[in-house]
Design a protein around this motif. Sequence first.
Motif, PDB file in Angstrom:
ATOM      1  N   ALA A   1       0.847  -1.185   0.000  1.00  0.00           N
ATOM      2  CA  ALA A   1       0.000   0.000   0.000  1.00  0.00           C
ATOM      3  C   ALA A   1       0.887   1.240   0.000  1.00  0.00           C
ATOM      4  O   ALA A   1       1.924   1.274   0.686  1.00  0.00           O
ATOM      5  CB  ALA A   1      -0.925   0.013   1.216  1.00  0.00           C
TER       6      ALA A   1
ATOM      7  N   PHE B   1      -4.531   7.756   4.989  1.00  0.00           N
ATOM      8  CA  PHE B   1      -5.163   6.874   5.968  1.00  0.00           C
ATOM      9  C   PHE B   1      -4.264   6.544   7.162  1.00  0.00           C
ATOM     10  O   PHE B   1      -4.631   5.711   7.994  1.00  0.00           O
ATOM     11  CB  PHE B   1      -5.602   5.578   5.274  1.00  0.00           C
ATOM     12  CG  PHE B   1      -6.643   5.800   4.221  1.00  0.00           C
ATOM     13  CD1 PHE B   1      -7.960   6.027   4.564  1.00  0.00           C
ATOM     14  CD2 PHE B   1      -6.300   5.808   2.873  1.00  0.00           C
ATOM     15  CE1 PHE B   1      -8.931   6.246   3.596  1.00  0.00           C
ATOM     16  CE2 PHE B   1      -7.256   6.020   1.886  1.00  0.00           C
ATOM     17  CZ  PHE B   1      -8.577   6.245   2.248  1.00  0.00           C
TER      18      PHE B   1
ATOM     19  N   TRP C   1     -11.761  10.244   3.828  1.00  0.00           N
ATOM     20  CA  TRP C   1     -11.264  10.189   5.204  1.00  0.00           C
ATOM     21  C   TRP C   1     -10.983  11.606   5.665  1.00  0.00           C
ATOM     22  O   TRP C   1     -10.995  12.540   4.864  1.00  0.00           O
ATOM     23  CB  TRP C   1     -10.034   9.292   5.291  1.00  0.00           C
ATOM     24  CG  TRP C   1      -9.602   8.878   6.668  1.00  0.00           C
ATOM     25  CD1 TRP C   1      -8.376   9.080   7.235  1.00  0.00           C
ATOM     26  CD2 TRP C   1     -10.377   8.161   7.647  1.00  0.00           C
ATOM     27  NE1 TRP C   1      -8.342   8.543   8.494  1.00  0.00           N
ATOM     28  CE2 TRP C   1      -9.559   7.971   8.778  1.00  0.00           C
ATOM     29  CE3 TRP C   1     -11.682   7.672   7.675  1.00  0.00           C
ATOM     30  CZ2 TRP C   1      -9.992   7.314   9.928  1.00  0.00           C
ATOM     31  CZ3 TRP C   1     -12.122   7.022   8.819  1.00  0.00           C
ATOM     32  CH2 TRP C   1     -11.287   6.849   9.924  1.00  0.00           C
TER      33      TRP C   1
ATOM     34  N   ARG D   1      -4.544   0.793   8.049  1.00  0.00           N
ATOM     35  CA  ARG D   1      -4.717   0.604   6.604  1.00  0.00           C
ATOM     36  C   ARG D   1      -4.678  -0.863   6.184  1.00  0.00           C
ATOM     37  O   ARG D   1      -5.155  -1.221   5.105  1.00  0.00           O
ATOM     38  CB  ARG D   1      -3.642   1.390   5.849  1.00  0.00           C
ATOM     39  CG  ARG D   1      -2.251   0.833   5.963  1.00  0.00           C
ATOM     40  CD  ARG D   1      -1.226   1.605   5.118  1.00  0.00           C
ATOM     41  NE  ARG D   1      -0.964   2.935   5.651  1.00  0.00           N
ATOM     42  CZ  ARG D   1      -1.384   4.061   5.067  1.00  0.00           C
ATOM     43  NH1 ARG D   1      -2.088   4.002   3.963  1.00  0.00           N
ATOM     44  NH2 ARG D   1      -1.085   5.222   5.597  1.00  0.00           N
ATOM     45  N   TRP D   2      -4.125  -1.724   7.048  1.00  0.00           N
ATOM     46  CA  TRP D   2      -3.963  -3.136   6.686  1.00  0.00           C
ATOM     47  C   TRP D   2      -5.141  -4.006   7.116  1.00  0.00           C
ATOM     48  O   TRP D   2      -5.283  -5.127   6.629  1.00  0.00           O
ATOM     49  CB  TRP D   2      -2.670  -3.681   7.310  1.00  0.00           C
ATOM     50  CG  TRP D   2      -1.472  -2.841   6.995  1.00  0.00           C
ATOM     51  CD1 TRP D   2      -0.854  -1.948   7.825  1.00  0.00           C
ATOM     52  CD2 TRP D   2      -0.773  -2.782   5.757  1.00  0.00           C
ATOM     53  NE1 TRP D   2       0.192  -1.338   7.173  1.00  0.00           N
ATOM     54  CE2 TRP D   2       0.272  -1.835   5.903  1.00  0.00           C
ATOM     55  CE3 TRP D   2      -0.912  -3.442   4.529  1.00  0.00           C
ATOM     56  CZ2 TRP D   2       1.163  -1.531   4.879  1.00  0.00           C
ATOM     57  CZ3 TRP D   2      -0.026  -3.135   3.500  1.00  0.00           C
ATOM     58  CH2 TRP D   2       0.994  -2.195   3.685  1.00  0.00           C
TER      59      TRP D   2
ATOM     60  N   MET E   1      -5.503  -0.060   2.389  1.00  0.00           N
ATOM     61  CA  MET E   1      -5.797   1.325   2.058  1.00  0.00           C
ATOM     62  C   MET E   1      -4.513   2.081   1.743  1.00  0.00           C
ATOM     63  O   MET E   1      -3.607   2.157   2.576  1.00  0.00           O
ATOM     64  CB  MET E   1      -6.537   2.005   3.218  1.00  0.00           C
ATOM     65  CG  MET E   1      -7.813   1.294   3.640  1.00  0.00           C
ATOM     66  SD  MET E   1      -9.029   1.165   2.319  1.00  0.00           S
ATOM     67  CE  MET E   1      -9.456   2.885   2.094  1.00  0.00           C
TER      68      MET E   1
ATOM     69  N   ASP F   1      -2.437   5.644   0.382  1.00  0.00           N
ATOM     70  CA  ASP F   1      -2.504   7.106   0.386  1.00  0.00           C
ATOM     71  C   ASP F   1      -2.204   7.632  -1.018  1.00  0.00           C
ATOM     72  O   ASP F   1      -1.444   7.010  -1.776  1.00  0.00           O
ATOM     73  CB  ASP F   1      -1.481   7.696   1.356  1.00  0.00           C
ATOM     74  CG  ASP F   1      -1.630   7.170   2.777  1.00  0.00           C
ATOM     75  OD1 ASP F   1      -2.763   6.814   3.149  1.00  0.00           O
ATOM     76  OD2 ASP F   1      -0.616   7.127   3.502  1.00  0.00           O
TER      77      ASP F   1
END
Length: 346
Positions: free
Chosen positions: A43, A144, A82, A151-152, A159, A161
């Motif tokens: 990510a 995030f 977000w 994010r994981w 998720m 960025d």
Amino acid sequence: MRTTDLYLRGLGAFVPDAVPAASAVAEGLCPPEAPGRLDMTGAAVAGALSAPEMALRASREALARASMDPAELSLVLYADTWHQGPEGWFPQSHLQHHLGTGDALALEIRQGCNALFAGLELAAAHLAVRPAPGGALVVSSDNFGTPHMNRWTSNSSFMGDGACALVLAPGHGAVEVLSVNSMVVPELEETHRFGAPAFPPEATTDHGVVDFAAREAAFTRHLEETGAGTDLWMDVHKKMLKVVSRTMAEAGVTRADLARAAFTSLGPEDLEHRWLAVLDLPLSASTWDYGRRVGHIGAGDPFLGLRHLMDNKEVGPGDHVILGGLGSGVTVSCAVVRVLDPDDQG
């Protein structure tokens, strides 16, 4: 919505380096089985770089590619999924300040992962009645890496960025926007809030790390127990069929005309069982190989996928690309664009 004389004149992007999922597993942030289960390798992580700053960088690149003076913009639309910054402060005003967009109408769009499609529709209508010259800037950006998000694990995909910026204008451009549409199944709006109190708003409380994946799973069980789940998710599938058929018909294309496809990065199961099944396309026709490396970057995925295809010469003049998104609401969005000249961004 059949769009006329609408061109993507500049497509800007800011995607930070990706952190390997293996590193997150080693740090105990990510379950060991998640990368394989999601077919995702990492990510994009921006660290302390704020979402509005990423949006500013992507916007500057888009405007430079479009050879457009920010003062020529008559509309600025800022999409996010977000939190963006201090309470009572608006990220679109940050862009106005630092870009120098003058008195352009600036608005924030809270439409989840399909917000850029909503921005396309709003910009198309605005530019249709706005005297030329001029243009619209439609941006999405999210970071995030906040205390209330992992994010994981917080969503059904990793998720990422990043930011994406579109400069839209009549006349000419690298890509012609042919059609864009959205539909909704509002009975599924509980998907992202099931079990959570409506008041006080979570952002104002110390609620810990949000877990959208758990809420969705709980809501799905609730629907199964009440017997409503099959019908509602079948409604989503029907809406996908309708929005794809309408968008392609308005664009004047058939399945055989589609060179590539770019969707929200929700994972191969969602892609294959939903979008690709509807379109009868193989996974290789999508931009999943890119998305699985950078994660689900809010509302930007389909358009960052388009940028990836253009940068890597995977599409060329005359190619049609279909873009699709599935977002909170539950909304279903689709657009068809035609690549004219990837180098004509200005």
